[in-house]
Motif scaffolding. Structure first.
Motif, PDB file in Angstrom:
ATOM      1  N   THR A  21       2.267   1.441  -3.573  1.00 16.64           N
ATOM      2  CA  THR A  21       1.556   1.829  -4.377  1.00 16.64           C
ATOM      3  C   THR A  21       0.767   3.500  -4.376  1.00 16.64           C
ATOM      4  OG1 THR A  21       0.199  -0.514  -4.346  1.00 16.64           O
ATOM      5  CG2 THR A  21      -1.249   1.560  -5.236  1.00 16.64           C
ATOM      6  N   HIS A  22       0.859   4.081  -2.832  1.00 17.82           N
ATOM      7  CA  HIS A  22       0.231   4.787  -3.235  1.00 17.82           C
ATOM      8  C   HIS A  22       1.453   6.530  -2.788  1.00 17.82           C
ATOM      9  CE1 HIS A  22      -3.896   4.092  -3.709  1.00 17.82           C
ATOM     10  NE2 HIS A  22      -3.324   2.835  -2.346  1.00 17.82           N
ATOM     11  N   GLY A  23       2.411   6.187  -2.534  1.00 14.98           N
ATOM     12  CA  GLY A  23       3.235   7.306  -2.805  1.00 14.98           C
ATOM     13  C   GLY A  23       3.699   6.966  -1.856  1.00 14.98           C
ATOM     14  N   TRP A  24       4.100   6.976  -0.609  1.00 13.37           N
ATOM     15  CA  TRP A  24       4.465   6.665   0.260  1.00 13.37           C
ATOM     16  C   TRP A  24       5.902   5.917   1.000  1.00 13.37           C
ATOM     17  CZ3 TRP A  24       1.446   9.874   4.303  1.00 13.37           C
ATOM     18  CH2 TRP A  24       0.606   9.902   4.085  1.00 13.37           C
ATOM     19  N   LEU A  61       0.679  -1.561  -0.065  1.00 12.64           N
ATOM     20  CA  LEU A  61       0.119  -0.296  -0.382  1.00 12.64           C
ATOM     21  C   LEU A  61       0.495   1.092   0.171  1.00 12.64           C
ATOM     22  CD1 LEU A  61      -2.828  -0.928   2.721  1.00 12.64           C
ATOM     23  CD2 LEU A  61      -2.780  -0.898  -0.235  1.00 12.64           C
ATOM     24  N   ALA A  70      -1.150  11.322   0.402  1.00 15.48           N
ATOM     25  CA  ALA A  70       0.659  11.766   0.230  1.00 15.48           C
ATOM     26  C   ALA A  70      -0.276  13.385  -0.601  1.00 15.48           C
ATOM     27  CB  ALA A  70       1.309  10.505  -0.953  1.00 15.48           C
ATOM     28  N   PRO A 108      -6.877   2.413   3.306  1.00 20.82           N
ATOM     29  CA  PRO A 108      -6.598   2.365   2.462  1.00 20.82           C
ATOM     30  C   PRO A 108      -7.225   3.511   1.538  1.00 20.82           C
ATOM     31  CG  PRO A 108      -6.831   0.489   2.973  1.00 20.82           C
ATOM     32  CD  PRO A 108      -7.065   1.488   4.048  1.00 20.82           C
ATOM     33  N   ASP A 109      -7.725   3.772   0.991  1.00 18.41           N
ATOM     34  CA  ASP A 109      -8.872   4.390  -0.033  1.00 18.41           C
ATOM     35  C   ASP A 109      -8.054   5.777  -0.076  1.00 18.41           C
ATOM     36  OD1 ASP A 109     -10.271   2.500  -0.953  1.00 18.41           O
ATOM     37  OD2 ASP A 109     -11.312   2.552   0.070  1.00 18.41           O
ATOM     38  N   LEU A 128      -5.268   6.916   1.809  1.00 20.52           N
ATOM     39  CA  LEU A 128      -3.793   7.223   1.077  1.00 20.52           C
ATOM     40  C   LEU A 128      -3.048   7.907  -0.103  1.00 20.52           C
ATOM     41  CD1 LEU A 128      -2.136   3.270   2.427  1.00 20.52           C
ATOM     42  CD2 LEU A 128      -2.195   5.644   4.104  1.00 20.52           C
ATOM     43  N   GLY A 129      -3.864   7.172  -1.253  1.00 18.93           N
ATOM     44  CA  GLY A 129      -3.313   8.541  -1.646  1.00 18.93           C
ATOM     45  C   GLY A 129      -3.450   9.646  -2.114  1.00 18.93           C
TER      46      GLY A 129
END
Length: 259
Positions: free
Chosen positions: A24-27, A21, A251, A244-245, A247-248
């Protein structure tokens, strides 16, 4: 600015899933909650520690901190909290984490006594931390909610291995502006935790930017290389939206807030 999030927001999820996760989301980093039921805990075997470290480094994810629950200023004997802290420092070193988080938990007694207990215990563990290359960070929380409170405690220690973790929500609820908190904590600062809430009477976690906390005002004060970690307190608020929804967008919000 470097971005991490706490595994507190994904309770009990396998480390490999959390790492996916993050990627995928840029962390680029994780705060690893150290508690029963989590994939990271002091009872991990040597092989389990090596496997966890490989999972993180193989994905290019920095294990920013081990988020422990030692009450460094808690009333009582020194032996138990110091022993627990040393155990967590060794785990952090095995995983490659640079920090171990502790809470104050100073109780309702005189603040000066709590400060002295914390300073004594930090001093007792500081040489172990230095030898392991890990820094102990006291979070702005509970009995030491304000930046000025944690700074006062740390001024008694005078050791490079003891520092501060700035939790923006708690300093705000203590009545401090970001400028005041940063001024107090800057000489000691390890990294910053952010979150968002509807207000002092409703601490249910919200998407970043969806509440009242001055996140942009905080992150714009920080050095460009400072880590900022999103702590989403999912376990205590079952009605909160799944992390999870978020996180993008989270960031993206922090990147824009930093300017």
């Amino acid at each position: 600015m470097r971005l991490a999030f706490s595994t507190l927001g994904l309770p009990g999820r396998p480390l490999a899933e959390v790492v996916r996760l993050a990627v995928t989301h840029g962390w680029s980093g994780l705060e690893l909650r150290c508690a029963p039921g989590e994939p990271v805990h002091p009872a991990m075997t040597a092989e389990e520690r090596r496997a966890a470290a490989r999972t993180l480094t193989g994905a290019g994810i920095t294990p920013l901190a081990l988020a422990g629950y030692v009450g460094i200023a808690a009333p009582g004997d020194d032996a138990a909290p110091v022993a627990e802290l040393r155990e967590q420092l060794r785990l952090a070193a095995d995983l490659g984490a640079r920090y171990v988080r502790v809470f104050p938990r100073g109780g309702d007694g005189p603040a000066a006594e709590a400060d002295r207990r914390a300073a004594r215990r930090l001093a007792a563990a500081a040489d172990t931390a230095l030898a392991l290359g890990v820094r102990i960070l006291v979070e702005t929380h509970d009995s030491h909610r304000g930046g000025r409170d944690v700074a006062r405690l740390l001024d008694l220690v005078h050791h490079q291995s003891a520092g501060a973790l700035w939790d923006l929500m708690h300093t705000r609820l203590a009545g401090e502006s970001p400028v005041e908190s940063f001024a107090a904590l800057a000489p000691h600062l390890g990294y910053v935790q952010v979150k968002d809430i509807a207000g002092p009477q409703d601490l249910t976690p919200l998407p970043l930017g969806g509440g009242v906390l001055p996140i942009a005002g905080c992150v714009r004060l920080l050095p460009r290389d400072c880590w900022v970690s999103w702590e989403y307190e999912a376990p205590w608020f079952p009605s909160a939206a799944p992390l999870p929804d978020l996180l993008g967008p989270g960031a993206a919000f922090l990147t824009a807030a930093a300017g």
